[in-house]
Design an enzyme around this catalytic site. Structure first.
Site, short mmCIF file in Angstrom:
data_model
loop_
_atom_site.label_atom_id
_atom_site.label_comp_id
_atom_site.label_asym_id
_atom_site.label_seq_id
_atom_site.Cartn_x
_atom_site.Cartn_y
_atom_site.Cartn_z
N ASP A 412 0.82 -1.20 0.00
CA ASP A 412 0.00 0.00 0.00
C ASP A 412 0.86 1.26 0.00
O ASP A 412 1.93 1.31 0.59
CB ASP A 412 -0.89 -0.02 1.25
CG ASP A 412 -1.77 1.20 1.36
OD1 ASP A 412 -2.65 1.37 0.50
OD2 ASP A 412 -1.57 1.99 2.30
N GLU A 465 1.11 -0.46 -5.16
CA GLU A 465 0.17 0.63 -5.40
C GLU A 465 1.02 1.90 -5.50
O GLU A 465 1.39 2.50 -4.49
CB GLU A 465 -0.85 0.77 -4.27
CG GLU A 465 -1.91 1.82 -4.59
CD GLU A 465 -2.46 2.54 -3.37
OE1 GLU A 465 -3.48 3.22 -3.50
OE2 GLU A 465 -1.85 2.45 -2.28
#
Length: 730
Positions: A412, A465
């Protein structure tokens, strides 16, 4: 001469510090201490009525004398070598146990040095609460990193949460505190009580290396078994590295485990088991190759969806035990479904029981808020330049991969890690050593992570990401890249959703939103994400973004999916998109499965199922996802009609994809093709079975020959629809 006469005097200041819970070295006072041929044993049992010393066989027993009213007992014995036990009479119970202060050093200096040097295996092997047997005694070895603390104790129900009862020994070589507590068992709850360097009592801390935690609002850690699950997924594990390569189909169903369905039940089964009963056959039937779980690491606030974790090695207890989580993954693997998890090394929350200022100092985070605090998320940022922090984070990654057989980590917020000025104004960030904005320490950490996963992950993958133009995110580390297996294509997602959200009458002015992505589509290995982030915070659901009346909104969404599944890149769809949820996702409510009673929503679900099957079976649609030679524009410039057409190619396998993104059908639309033959219409998003009008080409189209001997098709392009046509020779 008596034993007492041989024993040096222990001054009152040391005893007072021990009784007050402020002695920095409890082993210097407590436990057995040999003097000549005798042994003096002291124990501190606040609240005990009496304590007896007994040998291991229980044949010899002798009361210990109380030397301080607060609960300090002692016994002097001649020739009292070897093991012993304590018989403790509490006001409401009698306890027999070994003395925690009778055990020597627990952790080798070599392991401590390795941890201090950033070794992830050392962190996994020495830190946390590890059930073990020492000198034939079963119990739990606790170890925690807190170099600036002046005292650390293990507390829990087993000692009435009294920090005076089990103070730990500090190993100065690495700033690690250790203690073996006999007879504790798996499932026991515990926390750490710390005094900072100035003697101030800190709030109770959860164990950063806990493998099991209480469900919120509880904050305690729990002792987890080292290995209590028998896996049945050997076949899957041996093949997964092959199946997750860039030339294979990867279609991911992103799931928030707590809201996919109502997980309540009348029996004592765990939520992971109930979820597995429904989710696994559903994903298998829908043709997705993988499930991606929003963060399952322990997190105190459910509204963060797991993106503010505080237990990076512990599955969230609200859905069940660590064993239940392992069982869920095992069941997925038995059905041929991979499991990816969101992993969050970019930040952590400020909850007082967490890692922030853990020992009273900036331990896991940077001390300067310009480096150590996220202004957007109001969270701390890990100090990636500190060896022990890197070891902790890499140990977390290894835990998910090795302990739980997770098939990949979606990392993330990588962009926030790469840039020191991420979401900061001038004066709010500190430049690197060369005056730049790149975070060299985070870059080195990410490379270490990816090298480790490649070397030890057994075919597991990592997915970034990452929303910037940082070069080489999926390039090998040895070639200057970060080493990720895949990267989310955020540019494609933003451009495509912006285009499809426009009224079709305006799309001709924004034709490049669709074509621009092909300029960089093969610079990385991409995943096309329609994720949870696109259906929250006022962005509306996917269906809610679509323009037009009710029929057109469904048709637009079907066309979006038809284009996405044909576009180069692996696929990711957040749960609920496949049933065309009209409202934004709410993490407190299960998906509205009743929508499937309506034909349009049922048709959308069937379309996604067929898209997955076509994507998996047609090699032209997946084998060259990351190769420029596998894509060729056929029509890229028909702005007036908002028509796009392209070929996906893998050797002799060719798939023609034709898109009409206006509500007007196009009749006898001419498309040049490279070869003569029959082009079989294998998918039409406007088919009646999906809720469309049924317009199309009767299942096939035949080539025509132009005056210049080139081949072309004349196609019926349905309104707001995408066609897939597979080339078949006459």
């Amino acid at each position: 001469m008596s034993i007492a006469a041989q024993i040096p005097h222990t001054d009152d200041i040391a005893l007072d510090a021990l009784l007050a819970g402020r002695h920095a070295d409890p082993f210097a006072v407590l436990g057995p201490h040999r003097y000549g041929d005798g042994v003096l044993t002291r124990v501190f049992m606040p609240g005990a009525l009496e304590v007896e010393w007994q040998d291991i066989d229980g044949r010899q027993r002798q009361p210990m004398r109380r030397i301080r009213e607060q609960g300090l007992f002692a016994i002097e014995r001649a020739n009292a070598a070897g093991r012993y036990q304590l018989c403790i009479q509490w006001p409401d119970a009698r306890q027999v146990t070994e003395d925690a202060y009778a055990f020597g050093l627990l952790i080798d200096d070599a392991d401590l040095n390795a941890f201090a040097s950033g070794d992830a295996d050392a962190a996994r092997n020495i830190l946390g609460a590890l059930p073990c047997t020492i000198d034939g005694v079963q119990g739990v070895r606790f170890a925690v990193w807190a170099p600036q603390a002046s005292r650390v104790s293990v507390v829990g129900p087993f000692n009435a949460w009294d920090g005076r009862r089990h103070p730990m020994r500090k190993r100065h070589v690495a700033g690690v505190w250790e203690l073996f507590i006999p007879r504790l068992e798996v499932g026991e709850r515990y926390q750490y009580e710390l005094l900072d360097a100035h003697g101030n009592l800190l709030p109770l801390r959860a164990d950063p290396m806990a493998r099991w935690s209480d469900a919120p609002p509880g904050t305690a850690s729990r002792v987890a078994s080292r290995s209590d699950f028998t896996w049945h997924d050997r076949t899957w594990m041996q093949a997964r590295g092959h199946r997750q390569r860039a030339e294979f189909p990867i279609s991911v169903y992103e799931v928030h485990a707590g809201s996919w369905m109502d997980l309540r039940g009348d029996d004592d089964r765990e939520a992971w088991d109930r979820l597995g009963d429904r989710l696994i056959p559903y994903v298998h039937d829908m043709g997705f190759t993988h499930v991606e779980l929003l963060p399952v690491a322990t997190h105190p606030f459910g509204g963060s969806w797991g993106y503010q974790p505080l237990g990076l090695l512990a599955p969230m207890a609200s859905l069940g035990s660590p064993v239940a989580f392992a069982r869920f993954i095992d069941r997925c693997h038995m059905q041929g479904i991979g499991v990816l998890i969101d992993w969050v090394p970019g930040h952590f929350p400020t909850d007082v029981h967490g890692m922030g200022r853990f020992d009273g100092s900036a331990l896991y985070e940077h001390a300067d808020p310009r480096e150590g605090f996220h202004p957007d998320w109001k969270t701390f940022i890990y100090n990636f330049g500190r060896n022990e922090v890197r070891a902790f984070l890499l140990a977390s990654a290894l835990e998910w991969l090795l302990r739980y057989h997770v098939d990949g980590l979606r990392v993330d917020a990588v962009a926030s890690m790469l840039f020191r000025d991420y979401s900061r104004r001038d004066g709010e960030w500190i430049a690197n050593m060369h005056g730049g904005r790149e975070n060299y320490e985070a870059v080195a950490f990410l490379k270490d992570l990816n090298r480790m996963v490649e070397a030890r992950g057994g075919g597991a993958i990592t997915i970034a990401e990452e929303s910037t133009a940082w070069p080489g995110v999926t390039a090998p580390c040895d070639h200057g890249g970060l080493g990720f297996s895949y990267k989310w294509n955020m540019g494609w997602m933003n451009d495509t959703l912006r285009y499809f959200s426009r009224d079709p009458i305006h799309r001709s002015w924004h034709h490049d939103d669709i074509t621009f992505g092909l300029l960089y589509a093969f610079g990385e290995r991409y995943v096309l994400p329609l994720s949870h982030d696109e259906v929250v915070h006022g962005k509306r659901s996917l269906l809610g973004r679509m323009p037009g009346d009710a029929w057109q909104r469904l048709a637009n969404l079907r066309a979006l999916f038809g284009l996405m599944w044909a576009y180069p890149g692996k696929k990711l769809l957040f749960m609920g998109g496949e049933i065309a949820m009209p409202d934004e996702w709410n993490h407190d409510q299960p998906l509205p499965w009743f929508l499937l009673d309506a034909a349009g929503h049922k048709g959308m679900q069937r379309l996604v199922r067929d898209l997955n099957r076509g994507y998996a079976t047609e090699s032209a649609l997946h084998a060259t996802d990351s190769a420029a030679h596998g894509f060729r524009w056929v029509v890229a410039d028909d702005r007036g009609y908002s028509v796009f057409a392209f070929l996906r190619i893998n050797g002799d396998s060719q798939m023609l994809v034709a898109c009409n993104l206006t509500p007007q059908p196009r009749h006898a639309y001419r498309l040049p093709v490279p070869d003569t033959g029959v082009w079989r219409e294998i998918l039409n998003t406007d088919a009646e079975v999906y809720g469309g009008s049924g317009d199309g080409n009767g299942g096939a189209a035949h080539t025509h020959i132009a005056d210049d001997a080139s081949a072309f098709l004349e196609l019926e392009l349905p309104p707001l629809a995408v066609l897939w046509l597979r080339r078949e020779r006459e």
